[in-house]
Design a protein around this motif. Sequence first.
Motif, PDB file in Angstrom:
ATOM      1  N   THR A 108       0.828  -1.207   0.000  1.00 42.82           N
ATOM      2  CA  THR A 108       0.000   0.000   0.000  1.00 42.82           C
ATOM      3  C   THR A 108       0.861   1.254   0.000  1.00 42.82           C
ATOM      4  OG1 THR A 108      -1.725  -1.181   1.202  1.00 42.82           O
ATOM      5  CG2 THR A 108      -1.849   1.218   1.205  1.00 42.82           C
ATOM      6  N   VAL A 109       1.895   1.253   0.824  1.00 43.77           N
ATOM      7  CA  VAL A 109       2.802   2.406   0.920  1.00 43.77           C
ATOM      8  C   VAL A 109       3.542   2.602  -0.397  1.00 43.77           C
ATOM      9  CG1 VAL A 109       4.880   3.283   2.054  1.00 43.77           C
ATOM     10  CG2 VAL A 109       3.079   2.196   3.410  1.00 43.77           C
ATOM     11  N   LEU A 110       4.074   1.517  -0.939  1.00 41.35           N
ATOM     12  CA  LEU A 110       4.882   1.599  -2.155  1.00 41.35           C
ATOM     13  C   LEU A 110       4.070   2.033  -3.371  1.00 41.35           C
ATOM     14  CD1 LEU A 110       7.080  -1.582  -1.653  1.00 41.35           C
ATOM     15  CD2 LEU A 110       7.692   0.803  -1.211  1.00 41.35           C
ATOM     16  N   ASN A 111       2.763   1.855  -3.316  1.00 44.96           N
ATOM     17  CA  ASN A 111       1.917   2.244  -4.446  1.00 44.96           C
ATOM     18  C   ASN A 111       1.338   3.639  -4.317  1.00 44.96           C
ATOM     19  OD1 ASN A 111       1.996   0.127  -6.427  1.00 44.96           O
ATOM     20  ND2 ASN A 111       1.128  -1.173  -4.837  1.00 44.96           N
ATOM     21  N   GLU A 112       1.676   4.335  -3.237  1.00 42.24           N
ATOM     22  CA  GLU A 112       1.266   5.739  -3.121  1.00 42.24           C
ATOM     23  C   GLU A 112       2.013   6.545  -4.181  1.00 42.24           C
ATOM     24  OE1 GLU A 112      -0.823   7.482  -1.144  1.00 42.24           O
ATOM     25  OE2 GLU A 112      -1.559   5.701  -0.096  1.00 42.24           O
ATOM     26  N   THR A 113       1.318   7.423  -4.850  1.00 43.43           N
ATOM     27  CA  THR A 113       1.909   8.208  -5.934  1.00 43.43           C
ATOM     28  C   THR A 113       3.158   8.963  -5.474  1.00 43.43           C
ATOM     29  OG1 THR A 113      -0.234   8.438  -6.996  1.00 43.43           O
ATOM     30  CG2 THR A 113       1.472  10.006  -7.640  1.00 43.43           C
ATOM     31  N   VAL A 114       3.079   9.601  -4.330  1.00 40.02           N
ATOM     32  CA  VAL A 114       4.209  10.404  -3.852  1.00 40.02           C
ATOM     33  C   VAL A 114       5.425   9.527  -3.551  1.00 40.02           C
ATOM     34  CG1 VAL A 114       3.497  10.429  -1.409  1.00 40.02           C
ATOM     35  CG2 VAL A 114       4.829  12.326  -2.337  1.00 40.02           C
ATOM     36  N   VAL A 115       5.210   8.309  -3.085  1.00 47.16           N
ATOM     37  CA  VAL A 115       6.312   7.374  -2.830  1.00 47.16           C
ATOM     38  C   VAL A 115       6.894   6.887  -4.152  1.00 47.16           C
ATOM     39  CG1 VAL A 115       6.938   5.117  -1.857  1.00 47.16           C
ATOM     40  CG2 VAL A 115       5.462   6.670  -0.559  1.00 47.16           C
ATOM     41  N   ARG A 116       6.037   6.570  -5.096  1.00 46.59           N
ATOM     42  CA  ARG A 116       6.527   6.128  -6.412  1.00 46.59           C
ATOM     43  C   ARG A 116       7.362   7.222  -7.071  1.00 46.59           C
ATOM     44  NH1 ARG A 116       1.171   4.490  -7.636  1.00 46.59           N
ATOM     45  NH2 ARG A 116       1.233   5.891  -9.406  1.00 46.59           N
ATOM     46  N   GLU A 117       6.900   8.458  -6.969  1.00 48.30           N
ATOM     47  CA  GLU A 117       7.650   9.579  -7.551  1.00 48.30           C
ATOM     48  C   GLU A 117       9.011   9.737  -6.871  1.00 48.30           C
ATOM     49  OE1 GLU A 117       7.179  11.692 -10.152  1.00 48.30           O
ATOM     50  OE2 GLU A 117       5.525  10.355 -10.678  1.00 48.30           O
ATOM     51  N   PHE A 118       9.027   9.601  -5.556  1.00 54.09           N
ATOM     52  CA  PHE A 118      10.290   9.702  -4.837  1.00 54.09           C
ATOM     53  C   PHE A 118      11.245   8.585  -5.246  1.00 54.09           C
ATOM     54  CE2 PHE A 118      13.019   8.283  -1.400  1.00 54.09           C
ATOM     55  CZ  PHE A 118      13.789   9.425  -1.219  1.00 54.09           C
ATOM     56  N   ARG A 119      10.750   7.365  -5.301  1.00 56.11           N
ATOM     57  CA  ARG A 119      11.605   6.226  -5.663  1.00 56.11           C
ATOM     58  C   ARG A 119      12.188   6.392  -7.060  1.00 56.11           C
ATOM     59  NH1 ARG A 119       8.828   0.711  -4.571  1.00 56.11           N
ATOM     60  NH2 ARG A 119      10.979  -0.005  -4.570  1.00 56.11           N
ATOM     61  N   LEU A 120      11.379   6.867  -7.978  1.00 60.25           N
ATOM     62  CA  LEU A 120      11.840   7.079  -9.345  1.00 60.25           C
ATOM     63  C   LEU A 120      12.889   8.186  -9.400  1.00 60.25           C
ATOM     64  CD1 LEU A 120      11.501   6.147 -12.243  1.00 60.25           C
ATOM     65  CD2 LEU A 120       9.636   7.795 -12.484  1.00 60.25           C
ATOM     66  N   ALA A 121      12.636   9.281  -8.702  1.00 59.51           N
ATOM     67  CA  ALA A 121      13.595  10.386  -8.673  1.00 59.51           C
ATOM     68  C   ALA A 121      14.910   9.937  -8.028  1.00 59.51           C
ATOM     69  CB  ALA A 121      13.011  11.570  -7.910  1.00 59.51           C
ATOM     70  N   GLU A 122      14.813   9.165  -6.958  1.00 52.44           N
ATOM     71  CA  GLU A 122      16.010   8.670  -6.287  1.00 52.44           C
ATOM     72  C   GLU A 122      16.803   7.732  -7.201  1.00 52.44           C
ATOM     73  OE1 GLU A 122      16.847   7.125  -1.854  1.00 52.44           O
ATOM     74  OE2 GLU A 122      15.471   5.857  -3.001  1.00 52.44           O
ATOM     75  N   GLN A 123      16.088   6.902  -7.934  1.00 56.05           N
ATOM     76  CA  GLN A 123      16.745   5.986  -8.866  1.00 56.05           C
ATOM     77  C   GLN A 123      17.472   6.753  -9.971  1.00 56.05           C
ATOM     78  OE1 GLN A 123      14.102   3.535 -11.195  1.00 56.05           O
ATOM     79  NE2 GLN A 123      15.685   1.999 -11.520  1.00 56.05           N
ATOM     80  N   HIS A 124      16.841   7.756 -10.535  1.00 54.27           N
ATOM     81  CA  HIS A 124      17.477   8.550 -11.594  1.00 54.27           C
ATOM     82  C   HIS A 124      18.721   9.273 -11.073  1.00 54.27           C
ATOM     83  CE1 HIS A 124      13.527   8.679 -14.061  1.00 54.27           C
ATOM     84  NE2 HIS A 124      14.269   7.651 -14.391  1.00 54.27           N
ATOM     85  N   LEU A 125      18.616   9.810  -9.863  1.00 49.68           N
ATOM     86  CA  LEU A 125      19.768  10.495  -9.277  1.00 49.68           C
ATOM     87  C   LEU A 125      20.905   9.505  -9.014  1.00 49.68           C
ATOM     88  CD1 LEU A 125      21.073  13.046  -8.190  1.00 49.68           C
ATOM     89  CD2 LEU A 125      19.969  12.560  -5.978  1.00 49.68           C
ATOM     90  N   THR A 126      20.576   8.328  -8.540  1.00 47.62           N
ATOM     91  CA  THR A 126      21.592   7.308  -8.274  1.00 47.62           C
ATOM     92  C   THR A 126      22.304   6.888  -9.553  1.00 47.62           C
ATOM     93  OG1 THR A 126      20.337   6.502  -6.380  1.00 47.62           O
ATOM     94  CG2 THR A 126      21.977   5.017  -7.298  1.00 47.62           C
ATOM     95  N   VAL A 127      21.562   6.717 -10.631  1.00 46.75           N
ATOM     96  CA  VAL A 127      22.160   6.362 -11.923  1.00 46.75           C
ATOM     97  C   VAL A 127      23.117   7.465 -12.378  1.00 46.75           C
ATOM     98  CG1 VAL A 127      21.671   6.012 -14.384  1.00 46.75           C
ATOM     99  CG2 VAL A 127      20.327   4.801 -12.650  1.00 46.75           C
ATOM    100  N   LEU A 128      22.692   8.712 -12.245  1.00 41.69           N
ATOM    101  CA  LEU A 128      23.549   9.834 -12.614  1.00 41.69           C
ATOM    102  C   LEU A 128      24.830   9.835 -11.790  1.00 41.69           C
ATOM    103  CD1 LEU A 128      24.082  12.478 -14.152  1.00 41.69           C
ATOM    104  CD2 LEU A 128      22.806  13.660 -12.336  1.00 41.69           C
ATOM    105  N   MET A 129      24.707   9.609 -10.491  1.00 46.88           N
ATOM    106  CA  MET A 129      25.882   9.584  -9.624  1.00 46.88           C
ATOM    107  C   MET A 129      26.828   8.446 -10.009  1.00 46.88           C
ATOM    108  SD  MET A 129      23.992  10.564  -6.031  1.00 46.88           S
ATOM    109  CE  MET A 129      25.342  10.007  -5.021  1.00 46.88           C
ATOM    110  N   GLN A 130      26.280   7.288 -10.349  1.00 43.18           N
ATOM    111  CA  GLN A 130      27.111   6.171 -10.787  1.00 43.18           C
ATOM    112  C   GLN A 130      27.878   6.530 -12.057  1.00 43.18           C
ATOM    113  OE1 GLN A 130      24.121   3.104 -11.100  1.00 43.18           O
ATOM    114  NE2 GLN A 130      24.685   2.217  -9.115  1.00 43.18           N
ATOM    115  N   GLU A 131      27.219   7.202 -12.981  1.00 44.92           N
ATOM    116  CA  GLU A 131      27.882   7.621 -14.215  1.00 44.92           C
ATOM    117  C   GLU A 131      29.016   8.595 -13.910  1.00 44.92           C
ATOM    118  OE1 GLU A 131      24.812   9.199 -16.737  1.00 44.92           O
ATOM    119  OE2 GLU A 131      23.879   7.232 -17.025  1.00 44.92           O
TER     120      GLU A 131
END
Length: 97
Positions: free
Chosen positions: A56-79
Motif C-alpha cells: 500500500t505504501v509503495l503504491n502511493e503516488t508520492v512514494v513512487r515519484e520519490f523512488r523514481l527520482a532517487e533511482q534517476h539520481l543514483t544512476v547519474l551519480m554512478q555515471e
Amino acid sequence: SEEYRRYEEAVRQLKKQPELYDCYNEFRRRNYELQFYEGENTLYDAVLALVKEYDTVLNETVVREFRLAEQHLTVLMQEIYGIIADQLEFDYSFLEK
C-alpha cells in the motif's frame, strides 16, 4: 542537475505526509537490513515478503515519484563516479603473482 532538482522536490512532497514518510523510511530500513541478513529464507523471499507487507505504501503516488527520482539520481551519480574512476590510475600489480 535536473535529476537532483526532481529528487529534492520529491523529498519535499513526501515529507508533507509525515506518517507516510515515516512508514516508507521503515520499509527502507528493513530492506537495507535484509541486504546483510543471513538466515534460512533466501534474500529474494524475504524482500518479496517485505514488498508485499508495504504494498500500500509503495503504491502511493508520492512514494513512487520519490523512488523514481532517487533511482534517476543514483544512476547519474554512478555515471559521474565512473567517469572519475576511469581517469584515475591505480597500481594493482601487487595483486598479480
